[in-house]
Write an enzyme that holds these catalytic residues in place. Structure first.
Site, PDB file in Angstrom:
ATOM      1  N   GLY A  11       0.816  -1.214   0.000  1.00 24.08           N
ATOM      2  CA  GLY A  11       0.000   0.000   0.000  1.00 24.08           C
ATOM      3  C   GLY A  11       0.846   1.259   0.000  1.00 24.08           C
ATOM      4  N   ARG A  13       1.382   3.531  -2.112  1.00 22.21           N
ATOM      5  CA  ARG A  13       0.895   4.740  -2.793  1.00 22.21           C
ATOM      6  C   ARG A  13      -0.116   5.513  -1.969  1.00 22.21           C
ATOM      7  NH1 ARG A  13      -0.136   3.765  -9.268  1.00 22.21           N
ATOM      8  NH2 ARG A  13       2.007   4.153  -9.924  1.00 22.21           N
ATOM      9  N   TYR A 137     -16.170  -2.527   7.680  1.00 21.20           N
ATOM     10  CA  TYR A 137     -14.739  -2.224   7.700  1.00 21.20           C
ATOM     11  C   TYR A 137     -14.119  -2.621   9.041  1.00 21.20           C
ATOM     12  CZ  TYR A 137     -10.491   0.644   7.891  1.00 21.20           C
ATOM     13  OH  TYR A 137      -9.190   1.085   8.033  1.00 21.20           O
ATOM     14  N   ASP A 270     -23.551  12.100  12.532  1.00 16.58           N
ATOM     15  CA  ASP A 270     -22.358  12.549  13.249  1.00 16.58           C
ATOM     16  C   ASP A 270     -21.296  11.456  13.341  1.00 16.58           C
ATOM     17  OD1 ASP A 270     -22.719  15.210  13.937  1.00 16.58           O
ATOM     18  OD2 ASP A 270     -23.862  14.748  15.749  1.00 16.58           O
TER      19      ASP A 270
END
Length: 309
Positions: A11, A13, A137, A270
């Protein structure tokens, strides 16, 4: 790690990976291996296996991930859980198979329970429900941390995990649909100033509290911990300081020099009300941040927007 050790930064980049590469280079490391996503698809198990067989890296920084802000995390849950689980599973497993000396997996503080006590101590992970907009995630990242611990327990692998707080810095993502709050606000205020807009609308009430760490500090902490931390579990990486989104918006407004009105759209989500890391463990290992928020934002704004003018 020796200066000539073979180090793979997955990763490289992205904002996180590029900051790690820069920090390694500044320290004098000379044998850094990188691949773009077109050169190596980390979701492809065979491609990752072939890469590790050919390159045989000694150390791995696993900074590759599919990341985004509230909108992206909520709309593309399947992409977030699938791609992140595949990326980390492939890299961690091949690191075990190829006898990598040490691997660092990067999580994120947004995987803590939504209503966890503050500040967030490492032991609070998995003690409550996750933020709904972010759960896919979060579950993927939790799996990565647990995978590192499992490979340590079963195979004796020196695989460690770190938990960076909200990051900002050079090479950040400024897409208004997919970026995090700080770069999104920088872009909003800059474009409003350039276009003579009378108002800038900020999502939510402005009351949530957030902590921000410059990516250069994060990278410095990662390389430091790669050298000095060898235990099970993970380490929070943060500043231990927080700011309300409303105050952040006005800070950025001042840095940009925007003179219009700021409007808060309370109909928008929020997210987690507060998310401050407890950095006691990190500080006890001998590391502390060096870039304060206002200075960091000024540097980023100058680099991204004023240099393009």
């Amino acid at each position: 790690m020796q200066l000539n050790s073979k180090i793979y930064v997955a990763g490289h980049r992205g904002m996180v990976g590029s900051a790690i590469v820069k920090d390694l280079q500044e320290r004098g490391f000379t044998n850094i291996v990188t691949r773009t996503s077109t050169e190596l698809n980390l979701i492809d198990q065979k491609a990752v296996a072939d890469f590790f067989e050919a390159e045989k890296p000694e150390y791995v920084f696993l900074a590759a991930a599919k990341v985004g802000g509230i909108v992206a995390n909520n709309q593309y849950k399947a992409d977030f859980i699938y791609q992140n689980i595949m990326i980390q599973s492939n890299v961690i497993h091949q690191s075990y198979k190829m006898d990598v000396k040490k691997l660092m997996f990067l999580g994120s503080t947004c995987i803590y329970p939504k209503l966890a006590p503050q500040p967030l101590k490492e032991e609070y992970l998995l003690t409550g429900l996750l933020e709904e907009t972010n759960d896919a995630y979060a579950i993927a990242k939790i799996a990565g941390i647990k995978m590192c611990d499992a490979y340590r327990d079963q195979y004796g692998c020196n695989f460690i995990s770190v938990m960076p707080t909200n990051l900002y810095g050079f090479n950040d993502n400024y897409d208004l649909q997919n970026s995090h709050v700080l770069p999104a606000l920088l872009r909003k205020f800059h474009e409003a100033k350039e276009n003579g807009q009378q108002t800038v609308t900020v999502w939510g009430t402005g009351t949530p509290l957030r902590e921000f760490l410059h990516a250069s500090d994060m990278a410095n902490a990662c390389v430091y911990l790669m050298q000095h931390y060898h235990d099970k579990g993970f380490v929070n990486i943060g500043t231990g300081k927080e700011i309300a989104i409303k105050d952040l918006a006005f800070l950025i407004k001042g840095i940009v020099g925007y003179e219009g009105e700021v409007v808060f759209d309370a109909s928008k989500p929020d997210g987690t009300p507060r998310k401050l890391t407890d950095t006691t463990k990190l500080n006890s290992l001998g590391w502390k941040h060096s870039i304060e928020l206002e200075d960091g934002i000024r540097k980023v704004y100058k680099d991204k927007f004023l240099s393009e003018a």
